[in-house]
Motif scaffolding. Structure first.
Motif, mmCIF file in Angstrom:
data_model
loop_
_atom_site.group_PDB
_atom_site.id
_atom_site.type_symbol
_atom_site.label_atom_id
_atom_site.label_comp_id
_atom_site.label_asym_id
_atom_site.label_seq_id
_atom_site.Cartn_x
_atom_site.Cartn_y
_atom_site.Cartn_z
ATOM 1 N N GLY A 57 31.046 -59.775 -0.697
ATOM 2 C CA GLY A 57 29.843 -59.151 -0.164
ATOM 3 C C GLY A 57 29.525 -59.492 1.270
ATOM 4 O O GLY A 57 28.585 -58.940 1.854
ATOM 5 N N GLN A 58 30.268 -60.406 1.865
ATOM 6 C CA GLN A 58 30.088 -60.737 3.278
ATOM 7 C C GLN A 58 30.990 -59.840 4.112
ATOM 8 O O GLN A 58 32.153 -59.634 3.773
ATOM 9 C CB GLN A 58 30.451 -62.197 3.538
ATOM 10 N N ARG A 59 30.467 -59.326 5.216
ATOM 11 C CA ARG A 59 31.262 -58.446 6.057
ATOM 12 C C ARG A 59 31.243 -58.929 7.495
ATOM 13 O O ARG A 59 30.192 -59.282 8.032
ATOM 14 C CB ARG A 59 30.748 -57.008 6.003
ATOM 15 N N ILE A 60 32.414 -58.925 8.103
ATOM 16 C CA ILE A 60 32.561 -59.266 9.515
ATOM 17 C C ILE A 60 33.175 -58.068 10.225
ATOM 18 O O ILE A 60 34.198 -57.543 9.798
ATOM 19 C CB ILE A 60 33.455 -60.505 9.707
ATOM 20 N N ASP A 61 32.526 -57.624 11.294
ATOM 21 C CA ASP A 61 33.059 -56.538 12.116
ATOM 22 C C ASP A 61 33.479 -57.107 13.468
ATOM 23 O O ASP A 61 32.680 -57.762 14.147
ATOM 24 C CB ASP A 61 32.000 -55.452 12.333
ATOM 25 N N LEU A 62 34.729 -56.869 13.850
ATOM 26 C CA LEU A 62 35.234 -57.308 15.140
ATOM 27 C C LEU A 62 34.977 -56.219 16.177
ATOM 28 O O LEU A 62 35.255 -55.044 15.939
ATOM 29 C CB LEU A 62 36.730 -57.605 15.061
ATOM 30 N N VAL A 63 34.447 -56.624 17.321
ATOM 31 C CA VAL A 63 34.066 -55.677 18.372
ATOM 32 C C VAL A 63 34.735 -56.084 19.675
ATOM 33 O O VAL A 63 34.794 -57.272 20.017
ATOM 34 C CB VAL A 63 32.534 -55.652 18.555
ATOM 35 N N ILE A 64 35.253 -55.106 20.401
ATOM 36 C CA ILE A 64 35.916 -55.367 21.677
ATOM 37 C C ILE A 64 35.140 -54.695 22.811
ATOM 38 O O ILE A 64 34.289 -53.832 22.559
ATOM 39 C CB ILE A 64 37.377 -54.862 21.662
ATOM 40 N N PRO A 65 35.420 -55.069 24.072
ATOM 41 C CA PRO A 65 34.707 -54.446 25.195
ATOM 42 C C PRO A 65 35.052 -52.970 25.355
ATOM 43 O O PRO A 65 36.214 -52.579 25.218
ATOM 44 C CB PRO A 65 35.188 -55.250 26.413
ATOM 45 N N ALA A 66 34.033 -52.170 25.639
ATOM 46 C CA ALA A 66 34.248 -50.762 25.967
ATOM 47 C C ALA A 66 34.571 -50.629 27.448
ATOM 48 O O ALA A 66 34.130 -51.430 28.272
ATOM 49 C CB ALA A 66 33.010 -49.940 25.626
ATOM 50 N N ASN A 67 35.331 -49.606 27.784
ATOM 51 C CA ASN A 67 35.677 -49.377 29.183
ATOM 52 C C ASN A 67 34.513 -48.783 29.971
ATOM 53 O O ASN A 67 34.422 -48.960 31.174
ATOM 54 C CB ASN A 67 36.887 -48.441 29.282
ATOM 55 N N GLY A 68 33.611 -48.087 29.300
ATOM 56 C CA GLY A 68 32.480 -47.461 29.971
ATOM 57 C C GLY A 68 31.161 -47.862 29.358
ATOM 58 O O GLY A 68 31.004 -48.951 28.814
ATOM 59 N N SER A 69 30.191 -46.951 29.408
ATOM 60 C CA SER A 69 28.836 -47.240 28.957
ATOM 61 C C SER A 69 28.528 -46.669 27.581
ATOM 62 O O SER A 69 27.372 -46.640 27.169
ATOM 63 C CB SER A 69 27.829 -46.693 29.974
ATOM 64 N N THR A 70 29.553 -46.198 26.861
ATOM 65 C CA THR A 70 29.328 -45.628 25.539
ATOM 66 C C THR A 70 30.236 -46.295 24.510
ATOM 67 O O THR A 70 31.283 -46.849 24.842
ATOM 68 C CB THR A 70 29.605 -44.108 25.534
ATOM 69 N N PHE A 71 29.805 -46.222 23.259
ATOM 70 C CA PHE A 71 30.608 -46.746 22.164
ATOM 71 C C PHE A 71 31.807 -45.841 21.924
ATOM 72 O O PHE A 71 31.765 -44.638 22.183
ATOM 73 C CB PHE A 71 29.778 -46.833 20.884
ATOM 74 N N GLY A 72 32.882 -46.427 21.398
ATOM 75 C CA GLY A 72 34.061 -45.640 21.083
ATOM 76 C C GLY A 72 34.967 -46.383 20.130
ATOM 77 O O GLY A 72 34.679 -47.500 19.702
ATOM 78 N N ARG A 73 36.050 -45.751 19.793
ATOM 79 C CA ARG A 73 37.059 -46.331 18.908
ATOM 80 C C ARG A 73 38.333 -46.507 19.715
ATOM 81 O O ARG A 73 38.756 -45.578 20.417
ATOM 82 C CB ARG A 73 37.291 -45.410 17.706
#
Length: 214
Positions: A57-73
């Motif tokens: 039930g524990q969740r970890i989301d890994l996040v990396i830097p975006a190249n611009g000012s918006t979220f992306g994949r």
């Protein structure tokens, strides 16, 4: 992040909310190496998508830097990651180090040390999140973080530049988003869901956030 900072810097007007996940910001080089994936797998976490891992039930989301000012994949090292604006800035500044003891819903406890972004950088990250998804929970977090900035000296919270006008980069983007929030707060239906008084959030933004350009 915001919950831990709210606990570390308690204020009487904080709005407490629960969360089911934890975000971990990592550099592109670390994401590409696959080291974090291997360490999480060794600890018993199962990947549910490219950047999300779960265990009891524990969740970890890994996040990396975006190249611009918006979220992306973005795909790095053969795995997909959420790329978020402000993460590059968060990784570049000295973090706040905290010793944490967490009581889980099954009554077991976890103890660990972690590094948190400063309150200012947390505001930048949450402003970018709100700009992307317009979620009430981000308004709650922004309210709590700005309460901290209002009640604590800048030297206690890792510094505070957001009161300067016309900042550039991720800070400038955050200034524009926050003042848009203040301009529309009284007619924003998400304020009720966030359990935030619009006049209070507006006053905090006007007092603690410098005017942007444009």
């Amino acid at each position: 992040m915001a919950g831990l900072l709210t606990t570390a810097y308690p204020t009487p007007d904080a709005v407490i909310r629960q969360t089911a996940d934890a975000d971990a910001a990592i550099a592109l080089e670390v994401a590409a190496s696959g080291t974090i994936h291997e360490l999480l797998a060794e600890a018993g976490y199962l990947p549910t998508s490219g950047n999300s891992y779960e265990k009891r039930g524990q969740r970890i989301d890994l996040v990396i830097p975006a190249n611009g000012s918006t979220f992306g994949r973005q795909e790095v090292g053969g795995r997909g990651f959420d790329a978020a604006p402000g993460v590059r800035l968060a990784l570049a500044v000295d973090p706040i180090e905290a010793d944490v003891r967490v009581l889980l819903t099954d009554a077991s406890a976890l103890e660990f040390s972690t590094r948190l972004p400063t309150v200012e950088i947390a505001v930048v990250l949450k402003a970018a999140a709100y700009e992307s998804r317009n979620a009430a929970k981000d308004l709650t977090d922004l309210h709590n973080l700005l309460q901290i900035a209002h009640r604590f000296e800048s030297t206690e919270i890792g510094g505070w530049r957001m009161a300067e006008p016309a900042l550039s980069g991720a800070r400038g983007d955050a200034q524009r988003t926050l003042h848009r929030i203040a301009d529309t707060a009284r007619r924003n239906p998400s304020m009720e869901a966030a359990r935030v008084r619009p006049e209070v959030l507006t006053a905090l933004i006007r007092a603690r956030i410098g005017r942007p350009t444009g």
